[in-house]
Design an enzyme around this catalytic site. Structure first.
Site, mmCIF file in Angstrom:
data_model
loop_
_atom_site.group_PDB
_atom_site.id
_atom_site.type_symbol
_atom_site.label_atom_id
_atom_site.label_comp_id
_atom_site.label_asym_id
_atom_site.label_seq_id
_atom_site.Cartn_x
_atom_site.Cartn_y
_atom_site.Cartn_z
ATOM 1 N N GLU A 212 0.840 -1.213 0.119
ATOM 2 C CA GLU A 212 -0.015 -0.121 0.079
ATOM 3 C C GLU A 212 0.829 1.417 0.049
ATOM 4 O O GLU A 212 0.795 1.945 0.982
ATOM 5 C CB GLU A 212 -1.207 0.091 1.214
ATOM 6 C CG GLU A 212 -1.797 -1.025 1.184
ATOM 7 C CD GLU A 212 -3.013 -0.827 2.171
ATOM 8 O OE1 GLU A 212 -2.788 0.024 3.281
ATOM 9 O OE2 GLU A 212 -3.979 -1.823 2.494
ATOM 10 N N GLU A 397 -5.410 -8.620 0.553
ATOM 11 C CA GLU A 397 -6.254 -8.248 1.858
ATOM 12 C C GLU A 397 -7.338 -7.921 1.543
ATOM 13 O O GLU A 397 -7.948 -7.354 0.397
ATOM 14 C CB GLU A 397 -5.592 -7.049 2.319
ATOM 15 C CG GLU A 397 -4.164 -7.054 3.166
ATOM 16 C CD GLU A 397 -3.451 -5.840 3.897
ATOM 17 O OE1 GLU A 397 -4.314 -5.065 4.082
ATOM 18 O OE2 GLU A 397 -2.366 -5.832 3.856
HETATM 19 O O1 IFM Z 1 -4.253 -3.347 9.107
HETATM 20 C C1 IFM Z 1 -4.417 -2.852 7.825
HETATM 21 C C2 IFM Z 1 -3.043 -3.436 6.911
HETATM 22 O O2 IFM Z 1 -1.700 -3.150 7.576
HETATM 23 C C3 IFM Z 1 -2.929 -2.586 5.717
HETATM 24 N N1 IFM Z 1 -4.367 -2.639 5.181
HETATM 25 C C4 IFM Z 1 -5.465 -2.214 5.896
HETATM 26 C C5 IFM Z 1 -5.377 -2.833 6.999
HETATM 27 C C6 IFM Z 1 -6.802 -2.545 7.719
HETATM 28 O O3 IFM Z 1 -6.608 -1.382 8.235
#
Ligand code: IFM
Length: 490
Positions: A212, A397
């Site tokens: 990210e 994710e």
């Molecule tokens: O916990 C985070 C992760 O580290 C990165 N993406 C979003 C998740 C939820 O906020």
């Protein structure tokens, strides 16, 4: 810097009404046109289970700072998140990354847990300050050895490792020299990546360079709500370029190392929905800021021309200053071919005619997360259409926090969230998307950045007093889906 507006689509909600049937597309002269949407409104999941292709990779994800704890053990140096969390007022409940979920000490039983759930893959990140405590120079062998043990423990259990090289824990010493706002950090990242490829070159792993980059740039450098806590839009723009350059350097190092496995980058993408016809232009620009600013350089070798500026929806950074950072050859490095594109999907945003991001779907306990499972389908189909030469996709994710900070093992919201998103994933595969894997966020309740320990995203409940792990109902459900390689109707 070559930059043409592309035709990435933006969904049109219509005057506040969800389920639209029109896409707004940015033409080459920057105007916005309406085109028929490929999304059939009102899609309903079938009454039968939806099967995934054979070999589909299922897993769960964590990151080092969020779970490991032991932040001073075995020669680990300080990271920007240690510094940030130690600063009063930065973390909502005053917690730090130690002990977090104590995974550095409990890793073996955590791997047993993954095996017990029947997950064929585990995504974790390497803490750069365990490998190079000051971000450059000498390798701290104890740090390398920890990840070697972790990887061997996964392989022994038949679990595929997906290894993120950077999930936000920049060595503090590099931050002291400018962090991601300076070009040198990209070079240092390439060197660190090479160390890890050499150490684990025999392992058939999925490597992810940067997690990210958008969050680091915008939340960490524009809004100052994440480490390093900077609020400066030009530094945010610089952090984009230098992270992407670091990504490209790492991909080059991967190829040069001859390491087994494949490599990609993890981008959090956000479908953008204009709230009215008048909001279309701002929505297209917001899409540039949220998505194309990362996808275009990585996949097409150019930055979009409509992301930076002072129009509604744009990132109000100095475009000329940004262009000056982009040296000859940088975009070739950034667009080195990948083996996989990792997509992180949490929800969508609405955009109004003055470019404000507004709520068009209900949020979870995380106020930034507007939950809209169909948005995942829209996103995957957009990627298919706009980036036809992209490598296979993997969702690295996707998840939701518990509604309260209390902690529970009864989590129907998460179970239904997973079901609905997996249905959309299966639907997209059926419509031609090359999606090869899915990792739920997160394996464990953990340190949720500025929310500290107060927001629980785990499939597995963690009692932070005792560090006892208990799978939630969603973990059991997910385990069944993974074993069956299908998502059941509700
Ligand atoms: O916990 C985070 C992760 O580290 C990165 N993406 C979003 C998740 C939820 O906020």
């Amino acid at each position: 810097m070559p930059a043409q507006p592309n035709r990435r689509t933006v969904l049109q909600l219509g005057a506040g009404v969800a389920a639209a049937g029109v896409l707004a597309a940015c033409t080459s002269d920057g105007s916005v046109t309406a085109t028929p949407t490929p999304t059939a409104p009102g899609w309903l999941p079938p009454a039968e289970p939806m099967a995934f292709p054979a070999g589909f990779v299922w897993g769960a994800a964590t990151s080092a700072f969020q779970v490991e704890g032991s932040t001073t053990a075995d020669g680990r140096g300080p990271s920007i998140w240690d510094t940030f969390a130690a600063t009063p007022g930065r973390i909502s409940d005053g917690s730090t990354g130690d002990p977090a979920a104590d995974h550095y000490r409990l890793w073996e039983s955590d791997l047993d847990l993954i095996a017990d759930l029947g997950l064929p893959a585990y995504r974790f990140s390497v803490a750069w300050p365990r490998i190079q405590p000051t971000g450059s120079g000498e390798v701290n062998q104890a740090g390398v050895d920890f990840y070697r043990r972790l990887v061997d423990g996964l392989l022994t259990r038949g679990i595929h490792p997906a290894i993120t090289l950077y999930h936000w824990d920049l060595p503090q010493a590099l931050q002291d020299d400018g962090g991601w706002t300076v070009r040198d950090t990209a070079d240092r990242f390439g060197e660190y990546a090479a160390i890890m490829f050499e150490a684990l070159k025999d392992v058939d792993a999925t490597w992810l360079t940067i997690n990210e980059p958008k969050t680091t740039a915008y939340v960490g450098h524009r809004w100052g709500a994440h480490a390093p806590g900077i609020s400066d839009v030009d530094q945010a723009a610089a952090a984009i370029h230098h992270q992407l350059l670091g990504h490209g350097r790492a991909v080059q190092a991967f190829r040069a190392s001859g390491a087994a496995g494949g490599i990609g980058i993890a981008l959090n993408l956000l479908p953008v929905y204009p709230t009215s016809r008048e909001a279309d232009p701002a929505a297209v620009r917001t899409d540039a800021v949220e998505n194309r600013m990362f996808l275009d350089p990585v996949l097409l070798g150019r930055y979009p021309s409509d992301a930076l500026g002072s129009k509604p929806g744009q990132l109000p950074a100095d475009g000329e200053a940004f262009e000056a950072l982009v040296q000859d050859g940088d975009l070739e490095v950034i667009s080195e071919p990948l083996d996989v594109l990792a997509v992180q999907y949490y929800g969508v945003t609405g955009v109004d005619d003055v470019g404000n991001q507004v709520e068009v779907y209900p949020t979870s306990a995380a106020v930034w997360q507007q939950v809209h499972p169909e948005g995942l389908y829209d996103l995957l189909m957009d990627l298919l259409i706009d980036y036809p030469d992209a490598p296979p996709l993997v969702i690295t994710e996707n998840g939701i926090p518990d509604p309260t900070s209390e902690g529970t093992t009864d989590d129907p919201e998460r179970l239904e969230f997973l079901r609905a998103h997996l249905q959309q994933a299966a639907r997209a595969i059926g419509d031609g998307v090359r999606l090869v894997g899915y990792y739920a966020w997160s394996l464990l309740d953990n340190f949720e950045w500025a929310e500290g320990m107060s927001q629980r995203w785990g499939l597995v409940h963690v009692d932070f007093e005792t560090q006892e792990r208990t799978p939630k109902a969603s973990a059991e459900w997910y385990s069944s889906a993974v074993r069956a390689n299908e998502v059941a109707p509700s």
